[in-house]
Design a protein around this motif. Structure first.
Motif, PDB file in Angstrom:
ATOM      1  N   LEU A   1       0.826  -1.205   0.000  1.00 55.85           N
ATOM      2  CA  LEU A   1       0.000   0.000   0.000  1.00 55.85           C
ATOM      3  C   LEU A   1       0.866   1.265   0.000  1.00 55.85           C
ATOM      4  O   LEU A   1       0.535   2.254  -0.654  1.00 55.85           O
ATOM      5  CB  LEU A   1      -0.925   0.000   1.217  1.00 55.85           C
ATOM      6  CG  LEU A   1      -2.223  -0.795   1.085  1.00 55.85           C
ATOM      7  CD1 LEU A   1      -2.965  -0.813   2.413  1.00 55.85           C
ATOM      8  CD2 LEU A   1      -3.104  -0.214  -0.010  1.00 55.85           C
ATOM      9  N   ASP A   2       1.985   1.225   0.738  1.00 54.16           N
ATOM     10  CA  ASP A   2       2.899   2.373   0.742  1.00 54.16           C
ATOM     11  C   ASP A   2       3.390   2.665  -0.679  1.00 54.16           C
ATOM     12  O   ASP A   2       3.404   3.815  -1.132  1.00 54.16           O
ATOM     13  CB  ASP A   2       4.110   2.097   1.638  1.00 54.16           C
ATOM     14  CG  ASP A   2       3.744   2.036   3.111  1.00 54.16           C
ATOM     15  OD1 ASP A   2       2.611   2.422   3.462  1.00 54.16           O
ATOM     16  OD2 ASP A   2       4.587   1.583   3.906  1.00 54.16           O
ATOM     17  N   SER A   3       3.777   1.608  -1.391  1.00 51.57           N
ATOM     18  CA  SER A   3       4.269   1.777  -2.763  1.00 51.57           C
ATOM     19  C   SER A   3       3.167   2.268  -3.689  1.00 51.57           C
ATOM     20  O   SER A   3       3.403   3.110  -4.574  1.00 51.57           O
ATOM     21  CB  SER A   3       4.837   0.450  -3.288  1.00 51.57           C
ATOM     22  OG  SER A   3       5.954   0.044  -2.527  1.00 51.57           O
ATOM     23  N   ALA A   4       1.950   1.756  -3.488  1.00 51.87           N
ATOM     24  CA  ALA A   4       0.820   2.193  -4.318  1.00 51.87           C
ATOM     25  C   ALA A   4       0.517   3.673  -4.083  1.00 51.87           C
ATOM     26  O   ALA A   4       0.266   4.425  -5.035  1.00 51.87           O
ATOM     27  CB  ALA A   4      -0.406   1.333  -4.019  1.00 51.87           C
ATOM     28  N   ILE A   5       0.560   4.088  -2.809  1.00 49.99           N
ATOM     29  CA  ILE A   5       0.334   5.496  -2.490  1.00 49.99           C
ATOM     30  C   ILE A   5       1.396   6.362  -3.166  1.00 49.99           C
ATOM     31  O   ILE A   5       1.101   7.418  -3.747  1.00 49.99           O
ATOM     32  CB  ILE A   5       0.361   5.727  -0.968  1.00 49.99           C
ATOM     33  CG1 ILE A   5      -0.840   5.057  -0.294  1.00 49.99           C
ATOM     34  CG2 ILE A   5       0.403   7.214  -0.630  1.00 49.99           C
ATOM     35  CD1 ILE A   5      -2.166   5.684  -0.602  1.00 49.99           C
ATOM     36  N   GLY A   6       2.658   5.925  -3.100  1.00 49.62           N
ATOM     37  CA  GLY A   6       3.735   6.679  -3.727  1.00 49.62           C
ATOM     38  C   GLY A   6       3.563   6.782  -5.234  1.00 49.62           C
ATOM     39  O   GLY A   6       3.715   7.864  -5.819  1.00 49.62           O
TER      40      GLY A   6
END
Length: 247
Positions: free
Chosen positions: A131-136
């Motif tokens: 999710l962190d990578s998707a947000i980024g």
């Protein structure tokens, strides 16, 4: 450049620099309104991008020790964010930017409005690398399409019960990285001509000083207070984006 234009540039530099020092994000929202009075839109965005990067370096120095706490976490945001910027730019002609801004503004207003008036803060504690990578990635795309790279990270980081320096150690480098890419692309397109550089040089000292004042306030904030600041900033960002998109 007229004296009146220089005054508006200085006012924008003070407003944008202060919020950069205080929260590490939201610079464009507070500065652009002033800059657009004195500059054409491309020059105004170019000055804000470069000013945000330069003043953001002070914020990075402030949280330099927190940057080492979780380097992989920071990379999960910034690397996909960099990938997303050119993707967003390539999609500019295919998507209605104003409609996109209104959708993001609605999300910010709903989130910020809901939690601004609640006694309990949101607490999303478990690790979420995907999710962190998707947000980024999505934030980088939003930055390239509509200069909205800070919207989702502001929401996401305010949901995490991290200490304020760790929270800022994600937001500040993410914003500096994405805006550095934006600045480089604007330079490549010839946005930094003589008048734009002059406006930046007028803005820089005021922005640097205002950022230092913002950092002084940041140091006095408790961790929970800083999270509430981000939630309130999300609400403010949403209202500001909606008003600009609707005009």
């Amino acid at each position: 450049m007229s004296g009146q234009a220089a005054i508006f540039i200085l006012l924008g530099a003070c407003a944008g620099g202060f919020v950069n020092g205080l929260a590490g994000t939201g610079t464009a929202l507070f500065a652009l309104g002033f800059f657009l009075v004195a500059l054409d839109p491309v020059s105004a965005v170019a000055v804000v991008s470069l000013m945000s990067v330069v003043t953001g370096l002070q914020g990075l120095w402030e949280v330099r020790s927190a940057l080492k706490v979780d380097v992989p976490r920071l990379a999960r945001f910034t690397v996909p964010g960099l990938v997303g910027v050119p993707v967003g730019i390539s999609l500019l002609g295919a998507i209605d930017a104003d409609m996109l801004k209104l959708l993001v503004a609605a999300l910010l207003i709903l989130y910020g409005g809901f939690f601004s008036f609640r006694a309990d803060l949101p607490k999303f504690e478990r690790r979420t690398p995907l999710l962190d990578s998707a947000i980024g990635l999505v934030s980088g795309v939003l930055g390239g399409m509509a200069s909205l790279s800070g919207a989702l990270p502001t929401i996401w980081c305010s949901m995490r019960p991290w200490p304020k320096r760790e929270t800022r150690a994600v937001l500040q480098p993410f914003n500096v990285t994405v805006l550095s890419a934006t600045t480089a692309m604007l330079w490549w397109r010839g946005a930094y001509d003589g008048p734009t550089i002059t406006a930046f040089l007028i803005a820089l000292p005021a922005a640097m000083l205002a950022a230092q004042i913002g950092l002084l306030v940041f140091r006095r904030l408790r961790d929970d207070t800083f999270r509430r600041l981000l939630i309130g900033l999300a609400l403010f960002l949403g209202v500001g984006i909606a008003l600009r998109a609707a005009v």
